[in-house]
Design an enzyme around this catalytic site. Structure first.
Site: not given
Length: 270
Positions: A150, A15
């Site tokens: 992150y 995706s």
């Protein structure tokens, strides 16, 4: 780089950016190897890519990675370009975030991406050609709130890639680091929150971001031009990335150290 006839291996290809890269590479004449955990979704992308090889596995599984690497290399006689794209994001305050979230994001976004590259650098170096593309983030240039894990991994991935580029600078193997800003994907919806569960909803910035197909085209055009650091963002995010852009002269200087025998002197204890 002309992608025609090249074999491109993409992780996180089911995706988002990975799927968009696969479809665009296929349109440019490349053969695509698609990896991720969801075989059905990978096959759906493969159906849009003409001739493609689907190799599903969890990037944290070293044995599965090694098996997939061998299949990818033997499919068309080699891997010409590899995209370390698999990853998961975060949306939680550091004060609230369980350490298991940090460990999981490090394992997926950093350690597994390094393992992916390490499995290919020998193959590419022996051939004297190839390219590795690492998908970092604008959050790998500037620390962003709610994304401490992150940011840590995306900064770390860029550091590994920059050092690797210097080491491989005499081998014919190129290294590219891609810094996307907000791109329309499920990255925010799939992001981990403080307890490690999936967030389950998107961000306005992501929903109004660059379409994945447009972002992929920009990335591939930049790789084709040989750009080492590729910022794909708009507005304030682009400004942040450009403010922290590494000058090409610095990359050249470090590569020059390698050409002058820096690594050999280090190994000799000098």
């Amino acid at each position: 780089m002309d992608f025609t006839g090249k074999t491109a291996w993409i992780t996180g290809a089911s995706s988002g950016i990975g799927a968009a890269l696969a479809r665009d590479l296929s349109r440019r004449g490349a053969h695509c190897v698609l990896s991720g955990r969801d075989e059905a979704r990978l096959q759906s992308v493969a159906d849009d890519c003409g001739e493609a090889l689907v190799l599903p596995f969890d990037v944290r599984d070293d044995d599965a990675l090694a098996e997939a690497r061998d299949k990818a290399i033997h499919w068309k006689g080699g891997v010409d370009i590899a995209f370390a794209n698999a990853g998961v994001s975060q949306r939680s305050r550091a004060l609230d975030t369980d350490m298991k979230v940090y460990r999981e994001i490090i394992a997926i976004d950093l350690t597994a991406q390094i393992a992916f590259a390490q499995g290919l650098i020998g193959h590419m170096s022996e051939r004297g050609s190839g390219a590795l593309a690492f998908v970092s983030s604008i959050a790998g240039k500037v620390g962003v709130p709610m994304r401490t894990a992150y940011c840590a991994v995306k900064f770390g991935l860029a550091g590994y890639a920059d050092a690797l580029r210097a080491e491989l600078s005499q081998s014919g193997v190129g290294v590219h680091v891609i810094y996307p800003g907000s791109v329309v994907t499920d990255v925010a919806r799939n992001a981990l929150v403080a307890d490690g569960s999936a967030r389950g909803r998107s961000d306005k910035a992501i929903d109004e971001g660059i379409p994945a197909r447009e972002a992929a085209a920009t990335m591939l055009d930049a790789i084709a031009r040989g750009e080492r650091e590729i910022i794909v963002a708009r507005g304030f995010e682009e400004q942040m990335g450009e403010t922290r852009r590494t000058p090409d002269a610095l990359f050249d200087q470090v590569a020059g150290m390698v050409a002058a025998g820096y690594m050999e002197r280090m190994e000799a204890g000098e």
